[in-house]
Design a protein around this motif. Structure first.
Motif, PDB file in Angstrom:
ATOM      1  N   UNK A 208      76.042 -61.166  70.725  1.00 54.13           N
ATOM      2  CA  UNK A 208      77.118 -60.119  70.982  1.00 54.13           C
ATOM      3  C   UNK A 208      78.082 -61.177  72.042  1.00 54.13           C
ATOM      4  N   UNK A 209      77.607 -61.688  72.914  1.00 52.67           N
ATOM      5  CA  UNK A 209      78.560 -62.344  73.824  1.00 52.67           C
ATOM      6  C   UNK A 209      79.352 -63.331  73.395  1.00 52.67           C
ATOM      7  N   UNK A 210      78.753 -64.010  72.396  1.00 54.16           N
ATOM      8  CA  UNK A 210      79.222 -65.236  71.732  1.00 54.16           C
ATOM      9  C   UNK A 210      80.154 -64.693  70.478  1.00 54.16           C
ATOM     10  N   UNK A 211      80.343 -63.565  70.047  1.00 54.50           N
ATOM     11  CA  UNK A 211      81.227 -63.093  69.444  1.00 54.50           C
ATOM     12  C   UNK A 211      80.607 -63.100  67.746  1.00 54.50           C
ATOM     13  N   UNK A 212      79.235 -63.163  67.508  1.00 50.05           N
ATOM     14  CA  UNK A 212      78.493 -63.351  66.444  1.00 50.05           C
ATOM     15  C   UNK A 212      78.987 -64.559  65.558  1.00 50.05           C
ATOM     16  N   UNK A 213      78.420 -64.589  64.268  1.00 55.90           N
ATOM     17  CA  UNK A 213      79.001 -65.400  63.197  1.00 55.90           C
ATOM     18  C   UNK A 213      80.212 -64.962  62.426  1.00 55.90           C
ATOM     19  N   UNK A 218      81.953 -71.806  55.337  1.00 54.86           N
ATOM     20  CA  UNK A 218      81.170 -72.902  55.797  1.00 54.86           C
ATOM     21  C   UNK A 218      81.326 -72.928  57.362  1.00 54.86           C
ATOM     22  N   UNK A 219      80.218 -73.606  58.172  1.00 52.65           N
ATOM     23  CA  UNK A 219      80.555 -73.952  59.448  1.00 52.65           C
ATOM     24  C   UNK A 219      80.355 -72.897  60.521  1.00 52.65           C
ATOM     25  N   UNK A 220      80.005 -71.947  60.066  1.00 52.56           N
ATOM     26  CA  UNK A 220      79.782 -70.710  60.925  1.00 52.56           C
ATOM     27  C   UNK A 220      78.800 -70.874  61.954  1.00 52.56           C
ATOM     28  N   UNK A 221      77.701 -71.536  61.480  1.00 53.71           N
ATOM     29  CA  UNK A 221      76.688 -72.002  62.593  1.00 53.71           C
ATOM     30  C   UNK A 221      77.231 -72.715  63.534  1.00 53.71           C
ATOM     31  N   UNK A 222      77.911 -73.818  63.362  1.00 52.03           N
ATOM     32  CA  UNK A 222      78.591 -74.691  64.427  1.00 52.03           C
ATOM     33  C   UNK A 222      79.512 -74.070  65.469  1.00 52.03           C
TER      34      UNK A 222
END
Length: 360
Positions: A208-213, A218-222
């Motif tokens: 949650x702190x990082x804002x989720x995916x 593509x590239x949602x992980x990085x």
């Protein structure tokens, strides 16, 4: 500066002893997996999940988001739920254009809802992948030191891609240099560079702190890992956490790993450009200076090193929750920009940097 906490603090968002990571108090782990028409791959995934070594008495929930599946995936998952030793939860989404970020985010929400307590862990992998038998153990151990862990991904199959492997070796060596120039207490002894949704783990609150995916094709992980670092979360790149994934050339989304491998199969080494190691090394050294300046309350040190005004540095510091976030936010691109050079030239330049570092 009020409300500051440094990288060693237990006073802010996370308290290791309260989170229960790495001890008897860890009760729940959710493994979150998006799948789109992966009926051919799911049996191998399920076999790997059943082989996972248990961690203490933690309950493991396998949460599958069946993303517009039109094959037999639903029936396979339903049958797996009847025989698995894990708790199996799944949901279906209507057929739509493939969107990796949206599908993974929905899978993560399934996992978040499966956790009865905030102190659990969220792990994610892909439907065409197979976590190593010690994946849970190594992930829990890594998350005892960090908030987000990106593990090593090993491609397997019948179509190796030597050029992709060479690129990854280059970036692994470059990241190892980073941790010699910018030491952090949460990093792994054996590191790597690649970030992939096939092998990620995090504390539930960190998602949650990082804002989720984000709903990226593509590239949602990085992007997620970058945002986690900018938020001041401790990101650990741990080569001990291993997942094996497919080296197939036909993927489920345009522009993903499969497309990259297919393109590199027909690309000359000299035509591949990568980040210049000297520019990356400059940023790494500046990260270390910025982190030190923040923790020692000597912001003028960062201003002098980076050629920034004191007011600018102070403004960034006021908004940064800790030294890690400050370093990620304040360090700009090098004075000459972030150059890209052909891979062979970059490899030679990195060799020179590593040799000079050892001689220093």
């Amino acid at each position: 500066m009020a409300n500051r906490w440094d990288d060693r603090s237990e006073q802010a968002r996370f308290k290791d002893r309260d989170d229960g990571i790495g001890g008897r108090r860890l009760r729940e782990i959710a493994i979150c997996i998006p799948a789109r028409n992966e009926a051919a791959e799911l049996p191998s995934l399920f076999a790997a999940l059943e082989m996972l070594e248990s961690f203490g008495g933690a309950t493991v929930s396998v949460c599958l988001l069946l993303d517009g599946c039109t094959d037999s995936s639903v029936a396979l998952v339903a049958a797996y739920r009847e025989r698995s030793r894990h708790r199996i939860k799944f949901a279906q989404s209507a057929p739509a254009q493939p969107n990796a970020g949206r599908a993974r985010h929905r899978a993560m929400l399934l996992g978040r809802h499966a956790l009865a307590e905030a102190g659990g862990l969220l792990l994610t992998t892909d439907a065409d992948s197979a976590p190593a038998v010690d994946w849970l153990t190594t992930m829990v151990a890594a998350l005892d030191r960090a908030d987000v862990v990106t593990g090593r991904i090993i491609r397997q199959g019948h179509s190796p891609c030597p050029l992709q492997e060479r690129i990854e070796v280059y970036y692994d060596r470059l990241f190892a240099l980073r941790r010699r120039l910018d030491l952090v207490p949460w990093e792994a002894d054996a590191t790597h560079h690649h970030t992939g949704g096939a092998n990620l783990g995090m504390r539930a609150a960190a998602y949650e702190i990082a804002g989720g995916f984000l709903p990226l094709l593509t590239g949602e992980d990085a992007r997620f890992v970058d945002e986690a670092a900018r938020a001041g979360l401790r990101v650990r790149r741990d080569a001990a956490c291993v997942v094996r994934t497919s080296d197939r050339r036909q993927g489920r989304v345009a522009g993903g790993l499969a497309a990259t491998l297919q393109r590199l199969d027909h690309t000359a080494t000299s035509a591949v450009s990568v980040s210049h190691p000297e520019d990356a090394a400059w940023q790494y050294a500046m990260h270390a200076i910025a982190r030190r300046a923040f923790m020692e309350d000597s912001l003028e040190l960062a201003a002098d090193a980076l050629g920034l005004t004191g007011d600018h540095v102070l403004g960034v510091a006021r908004d940064a929750p800790n030294a890690a976030a400050f370093a990620m936010r304040i360090v700009p691109v090098p004075p000459g920009g972030m150059r890209e050079v052909p891979l062979p030239a970059a490899e030679m330049a990195l060799d020179r940097l590593i040799t000079a570092r050892r001689a220093a």
